[in-house]
Design a protein around this motif. Structure first.
Motif, PDB file in Angstrom:
ATOM      1  N   LEU A   1      12.344   1.457   3.507  1.00  0.00           N
ATOM      2  CA  LEU A   1      11.057   0.801   3.728  1.00  0.00           C
ATOM      3  C   LEU A   1      11.217  -0.645   4.191  1.00  0.00           C
ATOM      4  O   LEU A   1      10.536  -1.096   5.132  1.00  0.00           O
ATOM      5  CB  LEU A   1      10.232   0.854   2.441  1.00  0.00           C
ATOM      6  CG  LEU A   1       8.807   0.319   2.505  1.00  0.00           C
ATOM      7  CD1 LEU A   1       7.973   1.124   3.484  1.00  0.00           C
ATOM      8  CD2 LEU A   1       8.170   0.351   1.114  1.00  0.00           C
TER       9      LEU A   1
ATOM     10  N   GLU B   1       0.832  -1.212   0.000  1.00  0.00           N
ATOM     11  CA  GLU B   1       0.000   0.000   0.000  1.00  0.00           C
ATOM     12  C   GLU B   1       0.865   1.260   0.000  1.00  0.00           C
ATOM     13  O   GLU B   1       0.571   2.232  -0.712  1.00  0.00           O
ATOM     14  CB  GLU B   1      -0.918  -0.005   1.228  1.00  0.00           C
ATOM     15  CG  GLU B   1      -2.049  -1.032   1.145  1.00  0.00           C
ATOM     16  CD  GLU B   1      -2.874  -1.073   2.420  1.00  0.00           C
ATOM     17  OE1 GLU B   1      -2.588  -0.266   3.335  1.00  0.00           O
ATOM     18  OE2 GLU B   1      -3.783  -1.918   2.516  1.00  0.00           O
ATOM     19  N   LYS B   2       1.930   1.252   0.790  1.00  0.00           N
ATOM     20  CA  LYS B   2       2.824   2.419   0.823  1.00  0.00           C
ATOM     21  C   LYS B   2       3.508   2.620  -0.518  1.00  0.00           C
ATOM     22  O   LYS B   2       3.671   3.753  -0.985  1.00  0.00           O
ATOM     23  CB  LYS B   2       3.868   2.232   1.928  1.00  0.00           C
ATOM     24  CG  LYS B   2       3.298   2.293   3.331  1.00  0.00           C
ATOM     25  CD  LYS B   2       4.381   2.076   4.377  1.00  0.00           C
ATOM     26  CE  LYS B   2       3.789   2.109   5.783  1.00  0.00           C
ATOM     27  NZ  LYS B   2       4.830   1.868   6.826  1.00  0.00           N
TER      28      LYS B   2
ATOM     29  N   GLU C   1       0.885   4.064  -2.899  1.00  0.00           N
ATOM     30  CA  GLU C   1       0.586   5.477  -2.626  1.00  0.00           C
ATOM     31  C   GLU C   1       1.716   6.380  -3.102  1.00  0.00           C
ATOM     32  O   GLU C   1       1.474   7.460  -3.662  1.00  0.00           O
ATOM     33  CB  GLU C   1       0.369   5.671  -1.121  1.00  0.00           C
ATOM     34  CG  GLU C   1      -0.897   4.995  -0.596  1.00  0.00           C
ATOM     35  CD  GLU C   1      -0.958   5.027   0.925  1.00  0.00           C
ATOM     36  OE1 GLU C   1       0.004   5.556   1.554  1.00  0.00           O
ATOM     37  OE2 GLU C   1      -1.940   4.523   1.497  1.00  0.00           O
ATOM     38  N   THR C   2       2.948   5.957  -2.895  1.00  0.00           N
ATOM     39  CA  THR C   2       4.087   6.778  -3.298  1.00  0.00           C
ATOM     40  C   THR C   2       4.217   6.850  -4.811  1.00  0.00           C
ATOM     41  O   THR C   2       4.447   7.926  -5.384  1.00  0.00           O
ATOM     42  CB  THR C   2       5.393   6.213  -2.694  1.00  0.00           C
ATOM     43  OG1 THR C   2       5.263   6.111  -1.279  1.00  0.00           O
ATOM     44  CG2 THR C   2       6.571   7.107  -3.021  1.00  0.00           C
TER      45      THR C   2
ATOM     46  N   VAL D   1      10.336   5.399  -4.695  1.00  0.00           N
ATOM     47  CA  VAL D   1      10.134   4.605  -3.481  1.00  0.00           C
ATOM     48  C   VAL D   1      11.498   4.256  -2.880  1.00  0.00           C
ATOM     49  O   VAL D   1      12.337   3.656  -3.550  1.00  0.00           O
ATOM     50  CB  VAL D   1       9.353   3.305  -3.783  1.00  0.00           C
ATOM     51  CG1 VAL D   1       9.172   2.490  -2.510  1.00  0.00           C
ATOM     52  CG2 VAL D   1       8.010   3.640  -4.411  1.00  0.00           C
TER      53      VAL D   1
END
Length: 319
Positions: A204, A187-188, A191-192, A199
């Motif tokens: 992360l 999800e991150k 979104e990015t 990214v």
């Protein structure tokens, strides 16, 4: 002093300034004397009858460029694994090579056959980690499974890990935790990328693995009040203390000096105090909420398991 200067031909000449002059023999003596002392100490050491251990070490292949005091430390560069690979290729024999890192003889193993002999055939000989003040502080007298010396205590904690914490059934039970954390990461990333930004996977992914471990060790309590971030911060501090240059790793006798020992241990003392507060909070939270209860169908985390076998294995919170 005047007599000494006159005898050495260094007395002040008439008409010159009276400012102090450094005798030209002083600088060479300051360099030569320590070297002579080191050579004498080395000669005195080699002149003693060799012990069986020293005879055995002498049979191992070793780079010839060992220096007094520091040994082969000057051969290990900023990338130790690359330096060791190159040294082992040049000087090793049958996958074995002996380096003297300071005053500590260090065996370098660089072949599958030699690794099997060390890790399986003669594992009990190589099982114990050398004593260290830093590990004693960070791991409560080096009592954890990684740094505990081979013996009854080590066998007990290994039994707890293999029969209680890392069984096949237990590892499989955490599958939903891994899947949940993977969804959060995806999800991150989505979104990015949706807003056209790069990214940062190097930032992360460590948080991803950290959050998985946090949840497995202590369930949802880890993510309350940002404790997962604190856990990562403390583990990073441990890694820096263990992976950095520790004088006692190379010169154990020098590290026993009071001043040196205090400097080496000061940072570790600060880190372990933070660990104490952190772990006490987690354990108290489990005890107060009575989470050691399997009748509700919840999967127990590591702290739950350890509390449930506390009496059986004689576990205690105080070292």
């Amino acid at each position: 002093m005047a007599q000494a200067l006159a005898q050495s031909g260094l007395h002040e000449q008439p008409g010159t300034a009276s400012s102090p002059q450094v005798p030209p023999l002083v600088v060479p003596l300051l360099v030569i004397c320590p070297l002579l002392l080191l050579l004498f100490a080395r000669f005195a050491t080699t002149a003693k009858p060799a012990t069986p251990r020293e005879k055995l070490l002498a049979e191992l292949p070793s780079p010839p460029s060992s220096l007094p005091v520091i040994g082969h430390l000057h051969l290990v560069g900023s990338l130790p694994h690359v330096s060791l690979r190159d040294l082992a290729t040049k000087h090793g024999r049958d996958g074995l090579m002996l380096l003297r890192l300071g005053s500590v003889p260090t065996l370098v193993v660089s072949s599958p056959r030699a690794a099997q002999a060390v890790l399986r055939t003669h594992d009990h000989v190589f099982a114990s980690w050398p004593g260290s003040a830093v590990t004693d502080i960070l791991f409560y007298g080096s009592s954890d499974i990684a740094f505990s010396p081979y013996g009854e205590h080590w066998r007990n904690i290994r039994k707890i890990v293999t029969t209680q914490l890392l069984t096949v059934k237990k590892v499989r039970s955490y599958r939903f935790i891994r899947e949940h954390e993977v969804r959060l990461v995806m999800e991150k990333i989505g979104e990015t990328s949706a807003i056209g930004k790069a990214v940062d996977l190097s930032g992360l992914l460590p948080f991803f693995t950290n959050d998985i471990m946090c949840t497995i060790v202590s369930g949802k309590l880890f993510k309350e009040e940002g404790r997962n971030k604190l856990f990562r911060e403390l583990t990073d501090a441990n890694s820096k203390l263990l992976g950095g240059f520790n004088l006692e790793d190379y010169f154990p006798s020098m590290a026993r000096l009071g001043v040196v020992r205090r400097v080496v241990c000061a940072k570790a003392e600060k880190v372990i105090k933070r660990w104490d507060n952190f772990l006490d909070t987690l354990i108290d939270g489990h005890v107060s909420k009575s989470l050691v209860n399997h009748s509700d169908g919840k999967i127990s985390d590591f702290i739950d398991v350890l509390l449930s076998v506390e009496q059986e294995y004689g576990l205690q919170r105080q070292y």
